[in-house]
Design a protein around this motif. Structure first.
Motif, PDB file in Angstrom:
ATOM      1  N   LEU A 203       0.821  -1.205   0.000  1.00 15.31           N
ATOM      2  CA  LEU A 203       0.000   0.000   0.000  1.00 15.31           C
ATOM      3  C   LEU A 203       0.863   1.265   0.000  1.00 15.31           C
ATOM      4  N   ASP A 204       1.996   1.213   0.692  1.00 14.43           N
ATOM      5  CA  ASP A 204       2.861   2.398   0.754  1.00 14.43           C
ATOM      6  C   ASP A 204       3.454   2.746  -0.596  1.00 14.43           C
ATOM      7  N   GLN A 205       3.570   1.806  -1.480  1.00 12.70           N
ATOM      8  CA  GLN A 205       4.132   2.065  -2.803  1.00 12.70           C
ATOM      9  C   GLN A 205       3.109   2.626  -3.778  1.00 12.70           C
ATOM     10  N   ARG A 206       1.853   2.677  -3.348  1.00 15.27           N
ATOM     11  CA  ARG A 206       0.790   3.182  -4.224  1.00 15.27           C
ATOM     12  C   ARG A 206       0.436   4.613  -3.847  1.00 15.27           C
ATOM     13  N   HIS A 207      -0.046   5.364  -4.848  1.00 16.93           N
ATOM     14  CA  HIS A 207      -0.402   6.758  -4.631  1.00 16.93           C
ATOM     15  C   HIS A 207      -1.913   6.996  -4.709  1.00 16.93           C
ATOM     16  N   HIS A 208      -2.654   6.060  -5.260  1.00 14.88           N
ATOM     17  CA  HIS A 208      -4.108   6.221  -5.333  1.00 14.88           C
ATOM     18  C   HIS A 208      -4.723   4.844  -5.583  1.00 14.88           C
ATOM     19  N   ALA A 209      -6.026   4.766  -5.308  1.00 17.20           N
ATOM     20  CA  ALA A 209      -6.753   3.521  -5.544  1.00 17.20           C
ATOM     21  C   ALA A 209      -7.191   3.434  -7.000  1.00 17.20           C
ATOM     22  N   ASP A 210      -7.297   2.209  -7.499  1.00 18.78           N
ATOM     23  CA  ASP A 210      -7.748   1.971  -8.870  1.00 18.78           C
ATOM     24  C   ASP A 210      -9.133   1.328  -8.829  1.00 18.78           C
ATOM     25  N   SER A 211     -10.008   1.807  -9.713  1.00 16.61           N
ATOM     26  CA  SER A 211     -11.362   1.245  -9.757  1.00 16.61           C
ATOM     27  C   SER A 211     -11.792   1.084 -11.203  1.00 16.61           C
ATOM     28  N   PRO A 212     -11.985  -0.149 -11.664  1.00 14.54           N
ATOM     29  CA  PRO A 212     -12.432  -0.341 -13.046  1.00 14.54           C
ATOM     30  C   PRO A 212     -13.882   0.081 -13.267  1.00 14.54           C
ATOM     31  N   GLY A 213     -14.653   0.220 -12.194  1.00 12.78           N
ATOM     32  CA  GLY A 213     -16.061   0.587 -12.332  1.00 12.78           C
ATOM     33  C   GLY A 213     -16.697   0.713 -10.966  1.00 12.78           C
ATOM     34  N   PRO A 214     -17.984   1.029 -10.889  1.00 18.25           N
ATOM     35  CA  PRO A 214     -18.672   1.160  -9.598  1.00 18.25           C
ATOM     36  C   PRO A 214     -18.599  -0.144  -8.802  1.00 18.25           C
TER      37      PRO A 214
END
Length: 481
Positions: free
Chosen positions: A330-341
């Protein structure tokens, strides 16, 4: 003193000194230049008039009062003629030349003003030098203490049959051209002031541009620093993109980014090694002690107790390692990814299914209430956060109690029936490796569960709220739609 003020002060200082010297040179050169041009024209005039007067002076007409001299009559008529000449914004209304002629001994034989006729001018610089065959000119003040009363005299030899028979001098007061000098100086000064103001505006613009770009670099540097050991992951801002700054500042930004990439992994590993070493001490010591005892002959009941302790501490180590791995990802990520609702209820059901076996072992009931909304959230991360909240609730809730998951719009709340936590500890929940005592008095947690939850919420731009409910602890996750 701040950088912008220093740059602006330095620019104004340099620009002001340069403008002062440039304007000083311009204004100092205007008056001499005008007088030089004036002298040049008077030389031409003097030589022209000297040629016209040569015949009358050689014939002796000038010394006789000028009645028989055509030259004398013409000069006198010149002095009496009216004039109305607009010259570059000024109107010339008087003819300013004074003409006088001396003989070979320097005695004045003709004066257009009839003031010096008969006087000996042989010692005046213009007459004396011209009689010696040199260029003769002088500047004389009409009023000794008045700089503005100067009169320029330029002489030319009167030549007849190859010899100098006299001197013709043309005189013109400097005040006749002083208004042109004053106007030129005024224009130069106004132009200089305008140039200074424009330069100041450019200086302010350059300073603001420089400070703006430096602040962008500063904000970028602050955004890329990771959380300190023990600090909640959500306490640090999301890293900004490398600022697109031109020139050397752009090179500095890219160098900072490369340095960050090199140091980030080193600092991250160093901090986690220290924290992990601290957390591993207790379970490793417990496993070692139990293992040493198991090497001896023990009653079956004692052997079972120590074997159970080895299994429990091994499970604790496994949970610690798993959560460290999850948090490091998680620390290596800058934002969440969402393919859809994504529906919050689906994530809650997945988390409940993951924790159902452990809840059954402890005789606890897991209850899901509400429907919840759907939104642009990453299902895997939301499920991970809810799973850690449920694990944490089951650690503190008494056996046989109920842990509820309540859905309300974009909010998810996990409510247990445990003793809660002291009020002073509420703000620190979510810090890495910060934990409170379990109901039995033991401190077997690592504090990483809530740290993972905070990091998940930070990646979604959401918030985590913790509150005591007496009994129990209520943790609410609020997502942004």
């Amino acid at each position: 003193m701040r950088l912008g003020i220093r740059l602006l002060f330095a620019f104004f200082l340099i620009n002001g000194i340069a403008a002062f010297f440039v304007l000083r040179v311009f204004t100092a050169e205007i008056k001499p230049s005008v007088r030089e041009v004036m002298e040049d024209m008077m030389v031409d005039t003097a030589y022209l008039l000297a040629e016209l007067a040569s015949e009358d002076l050689a014939a002796g007409h000038l010394p006789q009062g000028g009645e028989r001299s055509a030259f004398a009559r013409q000069v006198e008529r010149y002095a009496q003629r009216p004039v109305q000449a607009p010259i570059w914004g000024f109107t010339k209304q008087s003819l300013d030349y004074r003409v006088y002629v001396t003989d070979a001994k320097g005695k004045v034989v003709f004066d257009s003003r009839h003031e010096a006729e008969g006087q000996d001018f042989s010692q005046w610089r213009d007459v004396a030098r011209t009689l010696r065959g040199e260029y003769g000119a002088r500047m004389t003040r009409e009023v000794p203490q008045d700089d503005g009363s100067g009169v320029m005299h330029v002489a030319a030899p009167v030549v007849a049959q190859g010899r100098t028979i006299g001197v013709l001098t043309v005189a013109k007061p400097v005040r006749a051209v002083q208004r042109f000098i004053d106007r030129a100086e005024h224009k130069v000064l106004m132009g200089g002031v305008l140039l200074l103001l424009l330069s100041a505006a450019v200086g302010v613009g350059v300073t603001l541009w420089m400070v703006w770009n430096v602040r962008r670099l500063r904000d970028y540097a602050l955004s890329v620093q990771g959380p300190a050991l023990g600090e909640a992951a959500s306490a640090t801002p999301q890293p900004l993109a490398v600022p697109a700054v031109p020139g050397e500042l752009g090179d500095l930004a890219r160098a900072m980014d490369r340095m960050r990439e090199r140091l980030e992994g080193h600092d991250y590993v160093q901090a986690y090694v220290r924290a992990l070493t601290h957390e591993l001490k207790s379970p490793v010591a417990a496993i070692r002690g139990a293992g040493e005892l198991l090497q001896d002959e023990l009653p079956a009941a004692d052997r079972s107790v120590f074997a159970t302790q080895v299994v429990q501490q091994s499970e604790r180590l496994q949970r610690l390692i798993d959560r460290l791995l999850e948090l490091s990802k998680l620390d290596q990520r800058h934002h969440a990814d969402s393919p859809g609702p994504m529906a919050l209820r689906d994530c809650a059901q997945a988390a409940l299914a993951h924790c159902q076996a452990r809840a059954a072992q402890r005789g606890m009931a897991l209850v899901l209430q509400g429907e919840g909304d759907s939104g642009p959230w990453e299902a895997e991360l939301v499920t991970l956060a809810l799973t850690n909240l449920l694990d944490n609730a089951m650690d503190f809730a008494p056996p046989g109690s109920t842990v509820r998951v309540e859905l309300d719009g974009a909010r998810v709340a996990v409510q247990d029936a445990g003793p809660g936590v002291p009020d002073f500890a509420l703000p620190r929940l979510g810090e890495r490796f910060f934990t409170t005592a379990r109901p039995g008095g033991e401190r077997s947690g690592s504090g990483l569960g809530l740290a993972i939850v905070r990091r998940v919420m930070a990646l979604h731009g959401g918030r985590m709220h913790v509150a005591n409910t007496q009994p129990g602890l209520r943790v609410t996750l609020e997502f942004n739609r």
